[in-house]
Design a protein around this motif. Structure first.
Motif, mmCIF file in Angstrom:
data_model
loop_
_atom_site.group_PDB
_atom_site.id
_atom_site.type_symbol
_atom_site.label_atom_id
_atom_site.label_comp_id
_atom_site.label_asym_id
_atom_site.label_seq_id
_atom_site.Cartn_x
_atom_site.Cartn_y
_atom_site.Cartn_z
ATOM 1 N N ARG A 5 0.857 -1.194 0.000
ATOM 2 C CA ARG A 5 0.000 0.000 0.000
ATOM 3 C C ARG A 5 0.888 1.238 0.000
ATOM 4 O O ARG A 5 1.596 1.510 -0.948
ATOM 5 N N ASP A 6 0.913 2.008 1.084
ATOM 6 C CA ASP A 6 1.680 3.256 1.141
ATOM 7 C C ASP A 6 3.070 2.979 1.701
ATOM 8 O O ASP A 6 3.232 2.770 2.896
ATOM 9 N N LEU A 7 4.074 2.984 0.819
ATOM 10 C CA LEU A 7 5.451 2.707 1.249
ATOM 11 C C LEU A 7 6.345 3.881 0.870
ATOM 12 O O LEU A 7 7.285 3.739 0.104
ATOM 13 N N THR A 8 6.035 5.024 1.394
ATOM 14 C CA THR A 8 6.808 6.222 1.081
ATOM 15 C C THR A 8 7.978 6.372 2.048
ATOM 16 O O THR A 8 7.779 6.502 3.256
ATOM 17 N N PHE A 9 9.188 6.301 1.522
ATOM 18 C CA PHE A 9 10.376 6.548 2.340
ATOM 19 C C PHE A 9 11.533 6.915 1.417
ATOM 20 O O PHE A 9 11.469 6.709 0.199
ATOM 21 N N THR A 10 12.571 7.470 2.005
ATOM 22 C CA THR A 10 13.743 7.913 1.248
ATOM 23 C C THR A 10 14.989 7.264 1.811
ATOM 24 O O THR A 10 15.128 7.118 3.026
ATOM 25 N N VAL A 11 15.887 6.859 0.921
ATOM 26 C CA VAL A 11 17.207 6.373 1.321
ATOM 27 C C VAL A 11 18.227 7.380 0.820
ATOM 28 O O VAL A 11 18.303 7.655 -0.383
ATOM 29 N N ASP A 12 18.976 7.961 1.721
ATOM 30 C CA ASP A 12 19.954 8.976 1.339
ATOM 31 C C ASP A 12 21.181 8.354 0.684
ATOM 32 O O ASP A 12 21.508 7.184 0.920
ATOM 33 N N ALA A 13 21.861 9.138 -0.120
ATOM 34 C CA ALA A 13 23.080 8.679 -0.779
ATOM 35 C C ALA A 13 24.111 8.258 0.264
ATOM 36 O O ALA A 13 24.349 8.972 1.238
ATOM 37 N N GLY A 14 24.694 7.087 0.079
ATOM 38 C CA GLY A 14 25.725 6.597 0.982
ATOM 39 C C GLY A 14 25.192 5.974 2.255
ATOM 40 O O GLY A 14 25.970 5.610 3.141
ATOM 41 N N GLU A 15 23.879 5.792 2.372
ATOM 42 C CA GLU A 15 23.273 5.239 3.582
ATOM 43 C C GLU A 15 23.111 3.721 3.443
ATOM 44 O O GLU A 15 22.906 3.196 2.345
ATOM 45 N N LEU A 16 23.195 3.018 4.571
ATOM 46 C CA LEU A 16 22.925 1.585 4.606
ATOM 47 C C LEU A 16 21.654 1.393 5.424
ATOM 48 O O LEU A 16 21.649 1.600 6.630
ATOM 49 N N VAL A 197 2.461 -1.101 4.743
ATOM 50 C CA VAL A 197 2.817 0.309 4.901
ATOM 51 C C VAL A 197 4.082 0.371 5.751
ATOM 52 O O VAL A 197 4.481 -0.614 6.359
ATOM 53 N N VAL A 198 4.707 1.533 5.776
ATOM 54 C CA VAL A 198 5.856 1.733 6.657
ATOM 55 C C VAL A 198 5.348 1.921 8.074
ATOM 56 O O VAL A 198 4.610 2.865 8.369
ATOM 57 N N ARG A 199 5.741 1.018 8.950
ATOM 58 C CA ARG A 199 5.287 1.068 10.344
ATOM 59 C C ARG A 199 6.169 1.992 11.175
ATOM 60 O O ARG A 199 5.697 2.749 12.013
ATOM 61 N N GLU A 200 7.467 1.946 10.930
ATOM 62 C CA GLU A 200 8.395 2.769 11.709
ATOM 63 C C GLU A 200 9.723 2.878 10.977
ATOM 64 O O GLU A 200 10.130 1.970 10.255
#
Length: 256
Positions: A5-16, A197-200
């Motif tokens: 469903r709603d999976l809005t998130f961002t992964v920053d450059a160089g992040e693990l 969805v993104v829970r946390e």
């Protein structure tokens, strides 16, 4: 049937970042959408501001089933070199990248072997080397250590974290292992049960230098993994995130 469903998130450059959630919540489906291997029915995936509509040139994928991603009739060096043939590189440059990648994963002497002559852990190292040789900016890893034994898994976890720190690659790592997610990640994204969805989003505030002996007995490690475990169990029960009782220090990155 709605899987995600709603999976809005961002992964920053160089992040693990590690992605965990209940079994069957769509982690692999999500990763395939992000890698351009599956087209979402709605929404979009953006890589450096551009919509992903197919496998992006700056992205590599390490699959869970290494035995099915390596060609048994090709030697290790040939398996690692294969995707480089699509980049228009000279033979000398391709050989240089293959040697560097195999050396990085501790398999410098295995270039002439066939995959079936290697252990499971070594075969997965070959798969990681193939991804590294491609020189990706983003690396997607789909439960890559699920099929290896515990000791090999610990070695591979340290390998991935070491390569990440050394090369600065952006890594999104899907795992069903909560301890692995906390040990590896700078941030853990916890998913709900399907429809997902993104829970946390949980910041892992452990020291940058981590090792299997000391990090896993750190009281903070135990606190974090207990919190993630509780969130996943609550997700299975359908309990709202706010109803979960454990208090933990978190730092969700602000929207970009």
């Amino acid at each position: 049937m709605e899987a995600v469903r709603d999976l809005t998130f961002t992964v920053d450059a160089g992040e693990l970042v590690c992605l965990v959630g209940p079994s069957g919540c769509g982690k692999t489906t999500l990763l395939k959408c992000m890698g351009g291997l599956l087209t979402p029915t709605s929404g979009e995936v953006l890589l450096e501001g551009r919509r992903v509509s197919g496998p992006p040139p700056g992205m590599a994928f390490v699959f869970q089933e290494y035995g099915r991603s390596l060609f048994p009739w090709m030697r290790v060096g040939e398996n690692v070199e294969l995707p480089l043939r699509q980049k228009g590189l000279s033979k000398a440059r391709r050989r240089e990248l293959v040697r560097d990648a195999l050396e990085s994963v501790g398999l410098a002497d295995a270039e002439g072997a066939y995959p079936w002559q290697l252990s499971g852990g070594m075969q997965q190292r070959v798969a990681i080397a193939r991804a590294l040789a491609y020189e990706p900016r983003v690396l997607l890893m789909d439960e890559p250590f699920a099929a290896v034994d515990a000791q090999t898994r610990a070695d591979l976890e340290d390998l991935v974290r070491g390569l990440w720190r050394e090369r600065g690659i952006t890594i999104l790592f899907v795992t069903h292992d909560i301890d692995e997610a906390v040990y590896l990640g700078e941030r853990v994204i916890v998913l709900s049960a399907s429809p997902t969805v993104v829970r946390e989003q949980l910041k892992v505030d452990l020291p940058a230098e981590r090792d299997q002996l000391h990090t896993r007995v750190d009281p903070r490690f135990a606190e974090l993994r207990t919190h993630v475990y509780e969130q996943i169990q609550a997700a299975k029960r359908g309990t709202p995130q706010a109803a979960v009782g454990t208090t933990v220090r978190t730092d969700t990155p602000p929207p970009r």
